[in-house]
Each structure stands twice: as C-alpha cells, then as structure tokens.
Design an enzyme around this catalytic site. Sequence first.
Site, mmCIF file in Angstrom:
data_model
loop_
_atom_site.group_PDB
_atom_site.id
_atom_site.type_symbol
_atom_site.label_atom_id
_atom_site.label_comp_id
_atom_site.label_asym_id
_atom_site.label_seq_id
_atom_site.Cartn_x
_atom_site.Cartn_y
_atom_site.Cartn_z
ATOM 1 N N TYR A 154 35.540 30.277 40.865
ATOM 2 C CA TYR A 154 35.600 31.556 41.603
ATOM 3 C C TYR A 154 36.309 31.351 42.942
ATOM 4 C CZ TYR A 154 34.476 35.890 43.971
ATOM 5 O OH TYR A 154 34.590 37.081 44.660
ATOM 6 N N LYS A 158 39.936 32.981 44.376
ATOM 7 C CA LYS A 158 40.098 33.757 45.615
ATOM 8 C C LYS A 158 41.029 33.040 46.604
ATOM 9 C CE LYS A 158 37.919 37.438 44.386
ATOM 10 N NZ LYS A 158 38.594 38.746 44.292
HETATM 11 P P1 NAP Z 1 31.543 45.222 40.866
HETATM 12 O O1 NAP Z 1 30.630 46.254 41.394
HETATM 13 O O2 NAP Z 1 31.060 44.333 39.766
HETATM 14 O O3 NAP Z 1 32.942 45.895 40.444
HETATM 15 C C1 NAP Z 1 33.944 45.139 39.795
HETATM 16 C C2 NAP Z 1 34.995 46.060 39.229
HETATM 17 O O4 NAP Z 1 36.016 45.261 38.585
HETATM 18 C C3 NAP Z 1 34.441 46.997 38.173
HETATM 19 O O5 NAP Z 1 34.990 48.284 38.348
HETATM 20 C C4 NAP Z 1 34.909 46.396 36.860
HETATM 21 O O6 NAP Z 1 35.156 47.416 35.897
HETATM 22 C C5 NAP Z 1 36.239 45.775 37.277
HETATM 23 N N1 NAP Z 1 36.623 44.713 36.347
HETATM 24 C C6 NAP Z 1 36.015 43.514 36.161
HETATM 25 N N2 NAP Z 1 36.606 42.842 35.162
HETATM 26 C C7 NAP Z 1 37.599 43.650 34.682
HETATM 27 C C8 NAP Z 1 38.543 43.538 33.642
HETATM 28 N N3 NAP Z 1 38.620 42.427 32.849
HETATM 29 N N4 NAP Z 1 39.410 44.547 33.419
HETATM 30 C C9 NAP Z 1 39.355 45.665 34.194
HETATM 31 N N5 NAP Z 1 38.491 45.831 35.195
HETATM 32 C C10 NAP Z 1 37.614 44.829 35.439
HETATM 33 O O7 NAP Z 1 31.950 44.190 42.027
HETATM 34 P P2 NAP Z 1 32.563 44.408 43.508
HETATM 35 O O8 NAP Z 1 31.705 43.641 44.431
HETATM 36 O O9 NAP Z 1 32.852 45.824 43.787
HETATM 37 O O10 NAP Z 1 33.920 43.579 43.326
HETATM 38 C C11 NAP Z 1 35.189 44.096 43.645
HETATM 39 C C12 NAP Z 1 36.050 42.961 44.201
HETATM 40 O O11 NAP Z 1 35.448 42.486 45.400
HETATM 41 C C13 NAP Z 1 36.183 41.753 43.279
HETATM 42 O O12 NAP Z 1 37.525 41.298 43.306
HETATM 43 C C14 NAP Z 1 35.267 40.717 43.934
HETATM 44 O O13 NAP Z 1 35.676 39.398 43.650
HETATM 45 C C15 NAP Z 1 35.442 41.069 45.393
HETATM 46 N N6 NAP Z 1 34.376 40.599 46.284
HETATM 47 C C16 NAP Z 1 33.081 40.982 46.096
HETATM 48 C C17 NAP Z 1 32.089 40.488 46.951
HETATM 49 C C18 NAP Z 1 30.652 40.853 46.779
HETATM 50 O O14 NAP Z 1 29.784 40.183 47.405
HETATM 51 N N7 NAP Z 1 30.303 41.882 46.024
HETATM 52 C C19 NAP Z 1 32.446 39.626 47.998
HETATM 53 C C20 NAP Z 1 33.771 39.282 48.158
HETATM 54 C C21 NAP Z 1 34.736 39.769 47.315
HETATM 55 P P3 NAP Z 1 34.645 47.382 34.374
HETATM 56 O O15 NAP Z 1 33.392 46.569 34.332
HETATM 57 O O16 NAP Z 1 34.467 48.836 34.028
HETATM 58 O O17 NAP Z 1 35.778 46.748 33.640
#
Ligand code: NAP
Length: 254
Positions: A154, A158
């Site tokens: 992961y 990133k």
């Molecule tokens: P989340 O609530 O799990 O949302 C993730 C989104 O990505 C969902 O809409 C999911 O849609 C989509 N996705 C995942 N795999 C996919 C695939 N194979 N094809 C198409 N869509 C896909 O998580 P989030 O926290 O909002 O994450 C958004 C971004 O923020 C990510 O890049 C994550 O690495 C980053 N981030 C998150 C955090 C944290 O603590 N939450 C911290 C730093 C960075 P479907 O499931 O409908 O496909």
Amino acid sequence: MNRLQGKTAVITGATAGIGMSTAIQMADSGVDLYLTGRREEKLNQLKEDLESRYGVSVTPAAFDIQDSDACVKFVDSIDKPVDILVNNAGMAKGTDPVYSASFDDWNTMIDTNIKGLLYLSRLISAQMKERNAGHIINVGSIAGHESYPGGVVYTATKHAVKAITEATKKDLHGTKVRVSMVSPGLVETEFSEVRFSGDKEKAGSVYKGMQPLVAQDIAEIILFIANRPDHVNIMDTIVFPVDQSSSTMVHRDE
Ligand code: NAP
C-alpha cells in the site's frame, strides 16, 4: 469566489468516502460530473440526488478501474471536455508483512491504485494537453510520504502516486494543465472495512479513542485546490487529524 461553476469533472471512486463527498461539493459548486466506481446502484442514486438538488448533469459509469479496456471505453463515452480529473479510486488490502502477505492483495492494490490511476491520467491528460487546459488532482496519502510496517505494498502504491503526480506535472511543463495531489492521514470512510475485508470490529479499532478526519475534510481541500486561479498549481497537501503525527503516531484517549 466560485471559479468552478459550469466546469466538468471526472471523479473516480465516487460511490463512497472522499470521492462521494467531493462529488457532492463539486455539484454544489455547479460542476457537471462523470462519476465512476463499481457499484452501479450507488452511482445511480447519487445521480438522482445531485441532479435534483443542484441542477447539474451527472453521468454514472460503473466499471472496474483495473480494466484498461473499460477505462478506454469510459473515456471514449465522454462527449465534452474534462476540466478536472480527480483520481481518487483506491484501496488497501491487508496489513500482512512482506514475508507472508498475499500476491492477490498486492496485485489488487497495484492494479487499482497505480495502474487504474495511470490509465485515466493517460487518457484524459491527452485531451487536456490538446486543449491546453485542465487539472488533474490525485488522491495520494501520508503513506506516499512514509512507509510503515504492514503496509509494504500500500505505501509503495502511494509513493508511486507521488512520483506519478510529480512526473505528470513535468510531462505537462509549458502547458496550462495543472497537476496536484492531496495526501490525507486517517480518514474514517469505508477504507478500513475494505482493508480488513468487511471486519467491522477491526476497522473500528483503527479510529478508536481518537478523532479521525472525515471525507468532507478532504473533499473541501480538493475543492480549494481546484478553485485556485488558473496560474496557481498546488502540488501537494499533507493533512493529518490533530490526533495523528505520523503513520504510526496516533494519540488515543485511555
Ligand atoms: P472508500 O470509502 O473505501 O472509497 C473508495 C472508492 O474507490 C470507492 O468509491 C470504490 O468504489 C472505489 N474503488 C475501489 N476499487 C475500485 C476499482 N477496482 N474500480 C473502481 N473503483 C474502485 O475509501 P476512501 O477513504 O474514500 O478512499 C479514497 C482514496 O483516499 C483512496 O485512494 C485511498 O487510498 C485514499 N486515502 C484514504 C485514507 C483513509 O484513511 N481513508 C487516507 C489516505 C488516503 P467501488 O467499491 O464502488 O468500486
């Protein structure tokens, strides 16, 4: 000042979390949207809500971003210039160390977080370069600035997003296309549930005794980045909750 009214944005991963919150805030600013994710029902619901609440046009596109042919088909279906691409779709799978983690988990993270983001960047940056306008905003992570145990792949994905953001900016040097990144710390979304394959207790323990960021906090920053005047290019924004000081330093109440 709202500079976003009437623009068109593609937001990947809009079915939950940061992507969904960004979609809501962009719609509120008058942006027409192309929203992606795999869960079609959630995208259709969002279309209905946002079109009726904000009067913008919302086009849902359900596909797996790991599939390059599906990415090409999606971009071919877009019938107007894309002003903003928010490369948000991403996920973590597992916290196993390098000597025991699963190849499948590694492949899913690499194919989603790196290759999916690259496919859409490749396809949409071409038309942005041609028009000499546009803005790519990548959702990275503090995991792109530091690695941590249990996050070998992961954090590698990133770090790749950070490298891709910087190299994309350089590839587009001399054009008016902007390239930015946001690097969040702990945000309470579906992220941890996905990481722990639906184990709600394990997911909840990530945020136990501390106040995490919420999706809206990051969406507001994405909107701020997108809404700067055309000559301003924010490269990166590192955002922690106040209870967090690094990937492994999290203050929790007893
Ligand atoms: P989340 O609530 O799990 O949302 C993730 C989104 O990505 C969902 O809409 C999911 O849609 C989509 N996705 C995942 N795999 C996919 C695939 N194979 N094809 C198409 N869509 C896909 O998580 P989030 O926290 O909002 O994450 C958004 C971004 O923020 C990510 O890049 C994550 O690495 C980053 N981030 C998150 C955090 C944290 O603590 N939450 C911290 C730093 C960075 P479907 O499931 O409908 O496909």
